[in-house]
Motif scaffolding. Structure first.
Motif, PDB file in Angstrom:
ATOM      1  N   SER A  51      68.914 104.152  50.376  1.00  0.00           N
ATOM      2  CA  SER A  51      70.200 103.457  50.273  1.00  0.00           C
ATOM      3  C   SER A  51      70.765 103.748  48.889  1.00  0.00           C
ATOM      4  CB  SER A  51      70.039 101.947  50.469  1.00  0.00           C
ATOM      5  OG  SER A  51      69.478 101.352  49.318  1.00  0.00           O
ATOM      6  N   PRO A  52      72.076 103.613  48.697  1.00  0.00           N
ATOM      7  CA  PRO A  52      72.670 103.931  47.389  1.00  0.00           C
ATOM      8  C   PRO A  52      72.068 103.140  46.234  1.00  0.00           C
ATOM      9  CG  PRO A  52      74.373 103.715  49.053  1.00  0.00           C
ATOM     10  CD  PRO A  52      73.089 103.279  49.704  1.00  0.00           C
ATOM     11  N   SER A  53      71.713 101.868  46.465  1.00  0.00           N
ATOM     12  CA  SER A  53      71.188 101.055  45.360  1.00  0.00           C
ATOM     13  C   SER A  53      69.738 101.391  45.053  1.00  0.00           C
ATOM     14  CB  SER A  53      71.310  99.561  45.705  1.00  0.00           C
ATOM     15  OG  SER A  53      70.640  99.253  46.920  1.00  0.00           O
ATOM     16  N   ILE A  54      68.926 101.600  46.087  1.00  0.00           N
ATOM     17  CA  ILE A  54      67.498 101.867  45.863  1.00  0.00           C
ATOM     18  C   ILE A  54      67.269 103.276  45.354  1.00  0.00           C
ATOM     19  CG2 ILE A  54      65.261 102.072  47.054  1.00  0.00           C
ATOM     20  CD1 ILE A  54      66.144  99.737  48.806  1.00  0.00           C
ATOM     21  N   MET A  55      68.112 104.232  45.754  1.00  0.00           N
ATOM     22  CA  MET A  55      67.931 105.625  45.347  1.00  0.00           C
ATOM     23  C   MET A  55      68.609 105.949  44.016  1.00  0.00           C
ATOM     24  SD  MET A  55      66.051 106.653  47.814  1.00  0.00           S
ATOM     25  CE  MET A  55      66.033 108.429  47.849  1.00  0.00           C
ATOM     26  N   GLY A  56      69.100 104.939  43.309  1.00  0.00           N
ATOM     27  CA  GLY A  56      69.651 105.148  41.974  1.00  0.00           C
ATOM     28  C   GLY A  56      71.073 105.661  41.924  1.00  0.00           C
ATOM     29  N   VAL A  57      71.719 105.796  43.084  1.00  0.00           N
ATOM     30  CA  VAL A  57      73.069 106.387  43.110  1.00  0.00           C
ATOM     31  C   VAL A  57      74.075 105.474  42.419  1.00  0.00           C
ATOM     32  CG1 VAL A  57      74.876 107.340  44.581  1.00  0.00           C
ATOM     33  CG2 VAL A  57      72.487 107.563  45.260  1.00  0.00           C
ATOM     34  N   THR A  58      73.993 104.168  42.678  1.00  0.00           N
ATOM     35  CA  THR A  58      74.943 103.253  42.047  1.00  0.00           C
ATOM     36  C   THR A  58      74.740 103.199  40.527  1.00  0.00           C
ATOM     37  OG1 THR A  58      73.438 101.432  42.573  1.00  0.00           O
ATOM     38  CG2 THR A  58      75.261 101.797  44.076  1.00  0.00           C
ATOM     39  N   ASP A  59      73.487 103.290  40.081  1.00  0.00           N
ATOM     40  CA  ASP A  59      73.219 103.297  38.633  1.00  0.00           C
ATOM     41  C   ASP A  59      73.747 104.567  37.987  1.00  0.00           C
ATOM     42  OD1 ASP A  59      71.529 100.827  38.025  1.00  0.00           O
ATOM     43  OD2 ASP A  59      70.460 101.677  39.730  1.00  0.00           O
ATOM     44  N   GLY A  60      73.685 105.681  38.721  1.00  0.00           N
ATOM     45  CA  GLY A  60      74.252 106.924  38.213  1.00  0.00           C
ATOM     46  C   GLY A  60      75.749 106.813  38.012  1.00  0.00           C
ATOM     47  N   SER A  61      76.422 106.185  38.958  1.00  0.00           N
ATOM     48  CA  SER A  61      77.867 105.976  38.827  1.00  0.00           C
ATOM     49  C   SER A  61      78.196 105.116  37.615  1.00  0.00           C
ATOM     50  CB  SER A  61      78.412 105.299  40.093  1.00  0.00           C
ATOM     51  OG  SER A  61      78.325 106.137  41.208  1.00  0.00           O
ATOM     52  N   ALA A  69      61.657 105.820  47.186  1.00  0.00           N
ATOM     53  CA  ALA A  69      62.181 104.522  46.768  1.00  0.00           C
ATOM     54  C   ALA A  69      61.715 104.185  45.348  1.00  0.00           C
ATOM     55  CB  ALA A  69      61.729 103.439  47.749  1.00  0.00           C
ATOM     56  N   ILE A  70      60.454 104.490  45.053  1.00  0.00           N
ATOM     57  CA  ILE A  70      59.919 104.233  43.709  1.00  0.00           C
ATOM     58  C   ILE A  70      60.627 105.114  42.685  1.00  0.00           C
ATOM     59  CG2 ILE A  70      57.869 104.462  42.238  1.00  0.00           C
ATOM     60  CD1 ILE A  70      56.205 103.664  44.718  1.00  0.00           C
ATOM     61  N   ILE A  71      60.765 106.397  43.011  1.00  0.00           N
ATOM     62  CA  ILE A  71      61.445 107.322  42.095  1.00  0.00           C
ATOM     63  C   ILE A  71      62.898 106.906  41.894  1.00  0.00           C
ATOM     64  CG2 ILE A  71      62.274 109.704  41.839  1.00  0.00           C
ATOM     65  CD1 ILE A  71      59.690 110.557  43.338  1.00  0.00           C
ATOM     66  N   GLY A  72      63.553 106.512  43.003  1.00  0.00           N
ATOM     67  CA  GLY A  72      64.941 106.071  42.900  1.00  0.00           C
ATOM     68  C   GLY A  72      65.080 104.830  42.055  1.00  0.00           C
ATOM     69  N   THR A  73      64.158 103.886  42.215  1.00  0.00           N
ATOM     70  CA  THR A  73      64.192 102.654  41.428  1.00  0.00           C
ATOM     71  C   THR A  73      63.952 102.934  39.949  1.00  0.00           C
ATOM     72  OG1 THR A  73      63.378 101.389  43.326  1.00  0.00           O
ATOM     73  CG2 THR A  73      63.162 100.366  41.159  1.00  0.00           C
ATOM     74  N   ILE A  74      62.983 103.809  39.674  1.00  0.00           N
ATOM     75  CA  ILE A  74      62.698 104.177  38.279  1.00  0.00           C
ATOM     76  C   ILE A  74      63.902 104.896  37.663  1.00  0.00           C
ATOM     77  CG2 ILE A  74      61.277 105.669  36.799  1.00  0.00           C
ATOM     78  CD1 ILE A  74      58.940 105.076  38.735  1.00  0.00           C
ATOM     79  N   ALA A  93      83.235 102.144  41.326  1.00  0.00           N
ATOM     80  CA  ALA A  93      84.478 102.117  40.551  1.00  0.00           C
ATOM     81  C   ALA A  93      85.318 100.892  40.900  1.00  0.00           C
ATOM     82  CB  ALA A  93      85.278 103.392  40.814  1.00  0.00           C
ATOM     83  N   LEU A  94      85.271 100.466  42.154  1.00  0.00           N
ATOM     84  CA  LEU A  94      86.060  99.312  42.573  1.00  0.00           C
ATOM     85  C   LEU A  94      85.458  97.988  42.117  1.00  0.00           C
ATOM     86  CD1 LEU A  94      87.039 100.199  46.270  1.00  0.00           C
ATOM     87  CD2 LEU A  94      88.585 100.003  44.323  1.00  0.00           C
ATOM     88  N   ALA A  95      84.152  97.833  42.304  1.00  0.00           N
ATOM     89  CA  ALA A  95      83.588  96.486  42.117  1.00  0.00           C
ATOM     90  C   ALA A  95      82.203  96.455  41.495  1.00  0.00           C
ATOM     91  CB  ALA A  95      83.556  95.754  43.454  1.00  0.00           C
ATOM     92  N   GLY A  96      81.764  97.517  40.840  1.00  0.00           N
ATOM     93  CA  GLY A  96      80.457  97.490  40.212  1.00  0.00           C
ATOM     94  C   GLY A  96      79.325  97.680  41.208  1.00  0.00           C
ATOM     95  N   LYS A  97      78.125  97.267  40.817  1.00  0.00           N
ATOM     96  CA  LYS A  97      76.936  97.504  41.636  1.00  0.00           C
ATOM     97  C   LYS A  97      76.696  96.353  42.600  1.00  0.00           C
ATOM     98  CE  LYS A  97      73.851  97.992  38.440  1.00  0.00           C
ATOM     99  NZ  LYS A  97      72.543  98.306  37.849  1.00  0.00           N
ATOM    100  N   ILE A  98      76.601  96.683  43.875  1.00  0.00           N
ATOM    101  CA  ILE A  98      76.275  95.700  44.912  1.00  0.00           C
ATOM    102  C   ILE A  98      75.108  96.266  45.705  1.00  0.00           C
ATOM    103  CG2 ILE A  98      77.083  94.448  46.941  1.00  0.00           C
ATOM    104  CD1 ILE A  98      79.904  94.641  45.810  1.00  0.00           C
TER     105      ILE A  98
END
Length: 335
Positions: free
Chosen positions: A91-101, A152-157, A253-258
């Motif tokens: 998922s975008p949050s677990i795989m670090g995608v939202t943190d990258g943004s 999931a672990i790598i994405g979270t890290i 960009a619209l609303a931060g990390k969810i």
């Protein structure tokens, strides 16, 4: 009783009713309750001097629409990620995608403090790409990195690292307050102009997702089967990833990390409609939008009259769901 074949039709047929209901709930209820007649008057006879009309048109309507759109974007992104990686924890949050943004937006604030909204959105998209590449690179070279739990672990890290780096940069350059504004889910401060600006990007992401849905169904059967059926798996993954990057980047960009919308909704959707991504993608979009819209309404009552951050609401639901998936499915791939 609807069968598995008719459930997608039922979901999509009821979508307009569900969307209108969520918008009505979002407009009517909050720290200040507004009656239905006032809502009607705000639409039919808008009075700029009426405080309630201003709240409805410039705060609650954009917030409701934003929640529906962001929920749809994250759910579609999660469905694509789970399908193309055959990873039920993607998922975008677990795989670090939202943190990258969020990391890219932090750099943009520091290096280009006068950035326009369009440049912020572009930065968010670039950050999504960077996070995806970073996770995939690490997963490929680390032992068991490509398993669901491993990724999931790598994405979270990766996400934690990027989030920490962002905080350090923000503190050093004294932009912590601005960065915090972007990081924290802020549907209550959603700008109508930003929503309008994001729509063309979102259309591209959704069109890509829908056009790739049939290919994702085949890819979810396994790479060998997909290749044997003549599919260009690399092309499919690149285009699907482009859709994920666009939709996730727009959401941040619209609303931060969810968190957790992109994890929960694809699983619920597959349970309801089956394994055909031609149905999963649009149905996940509908269910994701309605889910986040209802979570937003719920966030206003958990600590009434104060609002609870919507990320807290999604996490309360998402964390147990995440643990359930690990307990139920172990470390193997889905499919």
């Amino acid at each position: 009783m609807p069968t598995r074949n008719t459930v997608p039709v039922v979901i999509l047929s009821l979508a307009p009713v569900a969307i209108v209901l969520v918008i009505l709930l979002s407009v009517l209820y909050g720290a200040k309750d507004i009656d239905a007649s006032t809502v009607r008057d705000a639409f039919l006879r808008f009075d700029p001097g009426n405080v309630n009309h201003q709240i409805i048109m410039h705060s609650r309507i954009p917030r409701a629409v934003g929640a529906l759109l962001i929920g749809a974007f994250l759910a579609i992104s999660g469905a694509l990620m789970q399908g193309m990686t055959r990873n039920y924890l993607a998922s975008p949050s677990i795989m670090g995608v939202t943190d990258g943004s969020a990391f890219a937006i932090t750099l943009c604030m520091v290096l280009l403090p006068q950035s326009t909204t369009t440049e912020m959105i572009a930065s968010s998209l670039i950050g999504s790409v960077f996070a995806v590449l970073m996770v995939m690179f690490l997963a490929r070279f680390l032992p068991n990195g490509m398993t669901p739990v491993g990724m999931a672990i790598i994405g979270t890290i990766t996400g934690t690292f990027l989030s920490g780096l962002s905080a350090a940069i923000a503190t050093y350059f004294q932009v912590s307050q601005s960065v915090s504004f972007w990081y924290n889910a802020r549907l209550h401060m959603l700008e109508p102009e930003l929503v309008k600006l994001a729509i063309p990007f979102a259309v591209v992401g959704i069109v890509l997702a829908i056009s790739m849905s049939k290919s994702i169904t085949i890819l979810a059967l396994g790479e060998e089967i997909s290749t044997g059926l003549g599919q260009r798996t690399t092309t499919v993954k690149v285009l699907a990833t482009a859709s994920v990057v666009i939709l996730t980047g727009i959401s941040v960009a619209l609303a931060g990390k969810i968190a957790f919308v992109g994890l929960i909704i694809p699983h619920v959707t597959r349970f309801l409609v089956g394994l055909d991504y031609r149905w999963i993608v649009p149905c996940a979009g509908v269910l994701g939008g309605v889910f986040l819209g209802l979570c937003d309404v719920l966030s206003r009552f958990m600590n009434y009259p104060f609002e609870t951050p919507i990320g807290v609401v999604t996490s309360i639901i998402g964390v147990p769901f995440f643990l359930y998936l690990i307990y139920k499915k172990g470390g193997g791939r889905h499919g």
